[in-house]
Design an enzyme around this catalytic site. Structure first.
Site, PDB file in Angstrom:
ATOM      1  N   GLU A  47       0.920  -1.084  -0.012  1.00 19.82           N
ATOM      2  CA  GLU A  47       0.101  -0.057  -0.015  1.00 19.82           C
ATOM      3  C   GLU A  47       0.866   1.266   0.070  1.00 19.82           C
ATOM      4  OE1 GLU A  47      -2.886   2.360   3.134  1.00 19.82           O
ATOM      5  OE2 GLU A  47      -2.147   0.548   3.799  1.00 19.82           O
ATOM      6  N   ASP A  51       0.724   3.975  -3.062  1.00 17.75           N
ATOM      7  CA  ASP A  51       0.014   5.263  -3.005  1.00 17.75           C
ATOM      8  C   ASP A  51       1.132   5.984  -3.822  1.00 17.75           C
ATOM      9  OD1 ASP A  51      -1.455   7.324  -1.343  1.00 17.75           O
ATOM     10  OD2 ASP A  51       0.806   7.593  -0.707  1.00 17.75           O
ATOM     11  N   GLU A 123      -4.692   0.540  -3.444  1.00 15.04           N
ATOM     12  CA  GLU A 123      -3.125   0.912  -3.735  1.00 15.04           C
ATOM     13  C   GLU A 123      -2.232  -0.244  -3.592  1.00 15.04           C
ATOM     14  OE1 GLU A 123      -3.703   5.504  -1.647  1.00 15.04           O
ATOM     15  OE2 GLU A 123      -3.201   3.700  -0.426  1.00 15.04           O
TER      16      GLU A 123
END
Length: 234
Positions: A47, A51, A123
């Protein structure tokens, strides 16, 4: 649904068959399902990577698609497109909710827990795709899933605290705010994050939230209030 079925369904969502299936397995695994195991067993590290990659890809697409739009408008569009609201909606429509692996402690959190997980897994899928398939394949996935939401109307929507803070600091101080995670507390399935925001190296705000993005938004709002700005205007 068994794990191999979840992995196969996730690969179908991605449009990619993973060479390293541990990546997509981790990408769909909530931290509550692997408590006590190495951090790489859940989606958290992917993640983090996804991102950053997602932000760069969306910024590139907006820059190329709207050559006449100013920096403020592009910033508002980018923040809206990568917001938790948009990503959770996109992930939900893709069927991501059906493949996420939750632990028993998370199964009773309801819609709020699912909303956060959908955003995070979108993400993490971006991060996993990037590592396994490369930049172009990942960018294709991002374009395919987010381009229907890419509208110039996003630039006109009420501005978020993070976007507002970025606008005023770039305009008045010629620098951009920097966010740092200060701490994380609570159980793995229900953590509370604390973030601070720095402007020109000086801490100007602090905030808490149930996700890193929420804590950053709270920190930005705190900074705006401390610096004498209002969110929608001065």
């Amino acid at each position: 649904m068994k794990m191999h079925q979840r992995v196969a369904a996730a690969e179908k969502i991605c449009g990619h068959k993973f060479k390293d299936r541990t990546l997509i397995t981790s990408a769909i695994t909530h931290p509550s399902a692997v408590e006590g195991q190495p951090v790489s067993a859940s989606y958290e590290r992917l993640e983090f990577l996804g991102d950053s990659i997602l932000g760069a890809m969306v910024a590139t697409d907006l820059f190329e698609a709207f050559p006449a739009m100013d920096e403020g408008g592009l910033t508002r569009m980018k923040i809206s497109l990568v917001s938790g609201k948009t990503l959770s909606e996109v992930a939900g429509e893709l069927g991501v909710g059906d493949v996420i692996v939750f632990g028993e402690s998370e199964k009773g959190t309801g819609a709020r827990g699912m909303h956060s997980a959908l955003e995070n897994v979108y993400e993490s899928i971006v991060g996993a795709l990037y590592l396994d398939a490369g930049y172009e394949a990942t960018h294709d996935f991002v374009r395919r899933t987010l381009s229907p939401y890419m509208s110039p109307k996003l630039a006109e929507r009420p501005i978020s605290p993070k976007s507002r803070l970025q606008e005023v600091t770039q305009r008045d101080m010629r620098c951009a705010p920097e966010y740092k995670l200060e701490g994380e507390e609570g159980p793995a399935h229900k953590p509370t994050f604390t973030s601070v925001v720095l402007v020109d190296g000086r801490r100007v705000g602090r905030g808490k939230g149930c996700s890193k993005k929420e804590s950053e938004s709270a920190a930005a709002l705190d900074a705006l209030e401390r610096m004498g700005y209002q969110q929608a205007g001065e």
